[in-house]
Design a protein around this motif. Structure first.
Motif, short mmCIF file in Angstrom:
data_model
loop_
_atom_site.label_atom_id
_atom_site.label_comp_id
_atom_site.label_asym_id
_atom_site.label_seq_id
_atom_site.Cartn_x
_atom_site.Cartn_y
_atom_site.Cartn_z
N UNK A 85 -73.91 17.98 -31.91
CA UNK A 85 -73.16 18.93 -32.48
C UNK A 85 -71.74 18.47 -33.38
N UNK A 86 -71.65 18.94 -34.65
CA UNK A 86 -70.34 18.58 -35.20
C UNK A 86 -69.34 19.83 -35.11
N UNK A 87 -69.32 20.56 -34.18
CA UNK A 87 -68.56 21.78 -34.19
C UNK A 87 -67.13 21.25 -33.56
N UNK A 88 -67.12 20.70 -32.75
CA UNK A 88 -65.75 20.04 -32.13
C UNK A 88 -65.68 18.58 -31.74
N UNK A 89 -64.24 17.96 -31.94
CA UNK A 89 -64.09 16.63 -31.89
C UNK A 89 -64.34 16.00 -30.36
N UNK A 90 -65.08 14.94 -30.37
CA UNK A 90 -65.34 14.14 -29.09
C UNK A 90 -65.22 12.59 -29.11
N UNK A 91 -64.97 12.00 -27.90
CA UNK A 91 -65.19 10.68 -27.72
C UNK A 91 -66.51 10.36 -27.23
N UNK A 92 -67.18 9.24 -28.04
CA UNK A 92 -68.58 8.87 -27.74
C UNK A 92 -68.66 7.31 -27.15
N UNK A 93 -69.27 7.11 -26.12
CA UNK A 93 -69.40 5.85 -25.41
C UNK A 93 -71.06 5.65 -25.46
N UNK A 94 -71.57 4.47 -25.75
CA UNK A 94 -72.90 4.21 -25.75
C UNK A 94 -72.86 2.78 -25.14
N UNK A 95 -73.86 2.80 -23.74
CA UNK A 95 -73.87 1.32 -23.17
C UNK A 95 -75.49 1.14 -22.88
#
Length: 260
Positions: A85-95
């Protein structure tokens, strides 16, 4: 077995979403859902179940480490198909491990992005601008192939790319909102950089045992390779420091849409 995934936004500020995957196909794209994460996980092996865990503002989505289930993975690969969703800011981690990743993040309000994977294929794009400033953007890879497209739309202030034995294609086209820096350090690999023609860019490049192949449209200025847009107006600008220990470095001018 196909498992539906539906995760709401946590109540606190600046949540973090973490993906930790092994052998799989991983498809991710933006959407307008009120849920933070929506989609499915399909595991034809029935041996690598999806695990969802939450601790405070951090949500983790991973695969169970079932060693016995790895025997059938390469014949019947598990697949994630997810919408963020693009509704709220967030941090993204991909491993990730030995996986095949197709990730489109355009338009998502990302505060930071950290990508780390050992082998396989990874493609990430930002087809639309990030509506907020990205504090940190880090990419680390082992072996395989890495493609990063329209990176200026990510809205990063500082980008760091580190890699070992792999091939890298990095497209820096997109929308420039402020001065930003990219530091790229690659080991045994080929590195192709697409530089926009309409955005001021300065590149400092170095190869230890290899060569630099440079297309037309660059001028040397104070030890940097710059494009015509930089000579016209050097601020705001993208500054790139690129180092390849053993391999080739290719620079070319691309148009604003990312093509040749």
């Amino acid at each position: 077995m196909k498992t539906p995934i539906l995760i709401p936004f946590p109540a606190g500020t600046r949540p973090k979403l973490r993906f930790s995957t092994g052998a799989c196909k991983f498809n991710l794209k933006p959407g307008e859902s009120s849920s933070w994460v929506e989609g499915s996980y399909d595991d034809p092996t029935d041996n690598l179940p999806c695990v969802i865990e939450q601790s405070g503002n951090e949500v983790s989505i991973s695969q169970s480490r079932n060693i016995s289930g790895l025997v059938n993975v390469f014949n019947r690969t598990p697949t994630f198909d997810l919408i963020l969703s693009s509704q709220n800011p967030f941090d993204l981690v991909m491993e990730g491990g030995a996986s095949d990743n197709c990730v489109e993040l355009g338009g998502l309000p990302l505060s930071s992005v950290a990508v780390s994977f050992g082998a396989g294929k990874f493609e990430m794009s930002f087809l639309k601008p990030n509506p907020i400033l990205m504090d940190s953007f880090k990419v680390s890879t082992g072996a395989g192939s890495m493609t990063l497209l329209k990176l200026l739309n990510a809205g990063f202030k500082n980008l760091r790319v580190e890699g070992g034995a792999a091939s890298y294609k990095i497209d820096f086209t997109g929308q420039l909102g402020q001065d930003c820096n990219a530091n790229i350090q690659i080991g045994v690999a080929s590195l192709d950089l697409d530089i926009p023609s309409d955005v001021p860019v300065a590149v400092k490049s170095e190869t230890t045992l290899g060569g630099i192949e440079m297309g037309s449209g660059f001028t040397t200025k104070d030890g940097w390779l710059v494009n015509q847009a930089y000579l016209t107006n050097p601020s705001p600008a993208l500054s790139i420091s690129a180092s390849v220990a053993l391999g080739s470095l290719k620079l070319r001018i691309a148009n604003s849409t990312g093509g040749a």
